[in-house]
Structures are given as C-alpha cells and as structure tokens.
Design an enzyme around this catalytic site. Structure first.
Site, mmCIF file in Angstrom:
data_model
loop_
_atom_site.group_PDB
_atom_site.id
_atom_site.type_symbol
_atom_site.label_atom_id
_atom_site.label_comp_id
_atom_site.label_asym_id
_atom_site.label_seq_id
_atom_site.Cartn_x
_atom_site.Cartn_y
_atom_site.Cartn_z
ATOM 1 N N TYR A 1 -87.967 -29.086 5.474
ATOM 2 C CA TYR A 1 -86.501 -29.153 5.567
ATOM 3 C C TYR A 1 -85.887 -27.895 4.934
ATOM 4 O O TYR A 1 -84.830 -27.424 5.351
ATOM 5 C CB TYR A 1 -85.967 -30.447 4.929
ATOM 6 C CG TYR A 1 -84.587 -30.834 5.408
ATOM 7 C CD1 TYR A 1 -84.349 -31.117 6.747
ATOM 8 C CD2 TYR A 1 -83.526 -30.921 4.510
ATOM 9 C CE1 TYR A 1 -83.078 -31.466 7.188
ATOM 10 C CE2 TYR A 1 -82.252 -31.278 4.942
ATOM 11 C CZ TYR A 1 -82.030 -31.550 6.291
ATOM 12 O OH TYR A 1 -80.766 -31.899 6.718
ATOM 13 N N LYS B 1 -77.347 -29.024 2.748
ATOM 14 C CA LYS B 1 -76.851 -30.407 2.627
ATOM 15 C C LYS B 1 -76.408 -30.689 1.192
ATOM 16 O O LYS B 1 -75.453 -31.458 0.985
ATOM 17 C CB LYS B 1 -77.916 -31.409 3.074
ATOM 18 C CG LYS B 1 -78.208 -31.396 4.575
ATOM 19 C CD LYS B 1 -77.009 -31.739 5.446
ATOM 20 C CE LYS B 1 -77.419 -32.101 6.865
ATOM 21 N NZ LYS B 1 -76.247 -32.282 7.761
HETATM 22 O O1 0WE Z 1 -80.490 -32.195 9.368
HETATM 23 C C1 0WE Z 1 -81.410 -32.404 10.142
HETATM 24 C C2 0WE Z 1 -81.784 -31.373 11.188
HETATM 25 C C3 0WE Z 1 -80.676 -30.443 11.564
HETATM 26 C C4 0WE Z 1 -81.136 -29.227 12.311
HETATM 27 C C5 0WE Z 1 -82.009 -29.281 13.375
HETATM 28 C C6 0WE Z 1 -82.388 -28.097 14.030
HETATM 29 C C7 0WE Z 1 -83.387 -28.100 15.147
HETATM 30 C C8 0WE Z 1 -83.168 -26.925 16.083
HETATM 31 C C9 0WE Z 1 -80.647 -27.997 11.901
HETATM 32 N N1 0WE Z 1 -80.997 -26.853 12.522
HETATM 33 C C10 0WE Z 1 -81.844 -26.892 13.575
HETATM 34 N N2 0WE Z 1 -82.170 -25.708 14.179
HETATM 35 C C11 0WE Z 1 -82.839 -25.657 15.356
HETATM 36 O O2 0WE Z 1 -83.155 -24.562 15.859
HETATM 37 N N3 0WE Z 1 -82.147 -33.553 10.034
HETATM 38 C C12 0WE Z 1 -81.835 -34.485 8.964
HETATM 39 C C13 0WE Z 1 -83.277 -33.893 10.928
HETATM 40 C C14 0WE Z 1 -84.495 -33.295 10.322
HETATM 41 O O3 0WE Z 1 -84.787 -31.998 10.495
HETATM 42 C C15 0WE Z 1 -85.929 -31.727 9.771
HETATM 43 C C16 0WE Z 1 -86.349 -32.884 9.128
HETATM 44 C C17 0WE Z 1 -85.434 -33.901 9.469
HETATM 45 C C18 0WE Z 1 -85.441 -35.322 9.014
HETATM 46 C C19 0WE Z 1 -86.613 -30.532 9.626
HETATM 47 C C20 0WE Z 1 -87.745 -30.510 8.850
HETATM 48 C C21 0WE Z 1 -88.175 -31.647 8.185
HETATM 49 C C22 0WE Z 1 -87.475 -32.848 8.323
#
Ligand code: 0WE
Length: 260
Positions: free
Chosen positions: A157, A164
């Site tokens: 993350y 966040k």
């Molecule tokens: O906040 C998130 C993910 C938000 C996000 C997703 C992406 C994918 C595509 C932000 N930036 C990007 N950039 C991209 O290019 N989450 C809470 C979901 C999430 O994302 C992770 C998680 C979890 C849970 C990434 C790594 C590990 C766990």
C-alpha cells in the site's frame, strides 16, 4: 419517504458499477436524495451518464480533481442546476501504479508522493473550498473514503498509506474549520473491495481471503455495506457526528490476534 428526502448530493469519483461511489449513489438515492456526478475523463462520460440516468440524474459534469480550473467549472456547473447542495461524497484516490508494489522505500519517490497526496488528500479540501458557497446555511455533510493503511503498515500500500493518513487529518481539520458553519466532515474506512481501481493490484485475492478468515463477521464488505453507512453519515441522523473515521470493515481492524 427516505431519510435523505429533499437532500441534494454531489458524488465525485464514480468510474464503474463496482465503484464504492456507485454503492453510495444507490444508497443515497434509495433514501430519497437527488444526485449529481462528475466524470474524470471523456472515456468515462458515457458510462457515468448511463449510471446517473439509472438513478434519475441528468447532472453529469466533467472534472479532473488534479486541476483547480476544472474544480471551479464543476462547481459553476452545479450552481447552474442547483442553488446549493447538502452532501459531498469524495471517492477518489490515485497513486502511480509503480508506487503500489514492492518495498516501500524501493517504490517511493518525490513525484509518486506528490501525486498520491494531491489526488487522494488535497482534492478533498480543494473541493470543499470551491463548493463552500454552495454548502452554506444548510447543515451540509462531507464524506471521504479512507483505508486501514492510513494507521497500520502493510505490504504494497506504500505511499497510499501516507496519503490516507493525510486524508484522515484533512477530515479532522476540515471538520474543525467548518463545524462553526454547521458543516460536518467524516470519513469511512472501508475494508478491501474488488473495484476497478483495485483490479490491477497484485495480492488482492489474498487480502480478501485474509479478511474473510480474520474479520469478526467472517466476510468481506460490499459497496452496499459502505453505501448504507455513507447514507447514515450524510443524513441528519448523524447530526452530532463530525471529524470521525467510521470503520466499515466487517470488524477486521479491531482484531489483535488470532489463534489456530
Ligand atoms: O486505496 C486503495 C487503492 C487506490 C488506488 C488504486 C490504484 C490502482 C491503479 C490508488 N492508485 C491506484 N493506481 C493505479 O494505477 N485501496 C484501499 C485498495 C487497495 O489498494 C492496494 C491495497 C488495497 C486494499 C494496494 C496495495 C495493497 C493493498
């Protein structure tokens, strides 16, 4: 009559029918709110217009939250349709894909840090700043979406966790600033959900399995779970709640240890 009858809600960050923003839009509509949406790029315009229409909305305007001029013209466009609005949903996050894999210090760099914080945290304040005249004198409620990585370290993350953490502090500073104007500001910390944004993330399936086995409710959360909690926080039922992070995570975050 739903508990959001007569309320107008602006939903920022709808991208697909798996978006958390879609679960929130459906729940708000089910409680009687009128809705307006943004789309981030022309690629998404048709899809967002179609989903908006399903919820009886024809207010769908372009806005990329990384651009102050687009934030201003979005608010101008809303002002042409509504004299003000009561609910702002901020369901937007982004870090460059290379930030979300591998070890934190290997991945992080100045540009990745800047973009993650700009899109995922600053944009919430920027929207509130631009929408402030439209939110005045109506006991408005602002809501954003956060994740456990704000307060706990975890694999991959990475810099999104810092962004966040900033977003959660932003929620408190906005609540403190806007409270005297009668405006509430809260966040929902949702458990992991398979959205479009999450589809590119390695290890998502393992994470969802881990939550299912660890969380007290022994399941993952859905966009409907998050939508219903969002409807409550956005309503006068939550009139005494501001500056808070509400965990909608099947209880995962309260578990200290598991055996066997
Ligand atoms: O906040 C998130 C993910 C938000 C996000 C997703 C992406 C994918 C595509 C932000 N930036 C990007 N950039 C991209 O290019 N989450 C809470 C979901 C999430 O994302 C992770 C998680 C979890 C849970 C990434 C790594 C590990 C766990």
């Amino acid at each position: 009559m739903g508990f959001l009858a007569g309320k107008r809600a602006v939903i920022v960050g709808l991208a697909s029918n798996r978006s958390i923003a879609w679960g929130i839009a459906q729940a708000l509509r089910a409680q009687g709110a009128e809705l307006a949406f943004n789309y981030q790029s022309e690629k998404l315009q048709g899809r967002v217009e179609k989903m908006a229409a399903e919820l009886d909305s024809d207010i769908v305007l372009p806005m990329d939250v990384s651009d102050d001029a687009q934030i201003d013209s979005f608010c101008g466009g809303i002002a042409k349709r509504w004299d003000g609005f009561d609910i702002l949903i901020h369901s937007v996050a982004y870090a460059p894909a290379d930030q979300l894999e591998g070890r934190y210090l290997d991945a992080v760099n100045r540009e990745g840090f800047r973009i993650a914080h700009d899109i995922s945290s600053y944009s919430f304040a920027a929207l509130a700043k631009a929408a402030r005249p439209l939110l005045a004198d109506r006991q408005a409620s602002l809501l954003t979406l956060t994740y456990l990585g704000a307060i706990r370290a975890m694999p991959s993350y990475n810099v999104m966790g810092l962004a966040k953490a900033s977003l959660e502090a932003n929620t408190r500073f906005m609540a403190y600033d806007l409270g005297p104007d009668g405006i509430r500001v809260n966040a929902i910390s949702a458990g992991p959900i398979r959205t479009l944004a999450a589809s590119g993330i390695k290890g998502m399936r393992q994470m969802l399995e881990k939550v299912e086995e660890t969380a007290p409710l022994k399941r993952n959360v859905t966009i409907e779970d998050v939508g219903n909690a969002a409807a409550f926080l956005s309503s006068d039922l939550a009139a005494g709640v501001t500056g808070q992070v509400l965990y909608v995570d099947a209880g995962y975050s309260i578990v200290g240890m598991e055996l066997g």
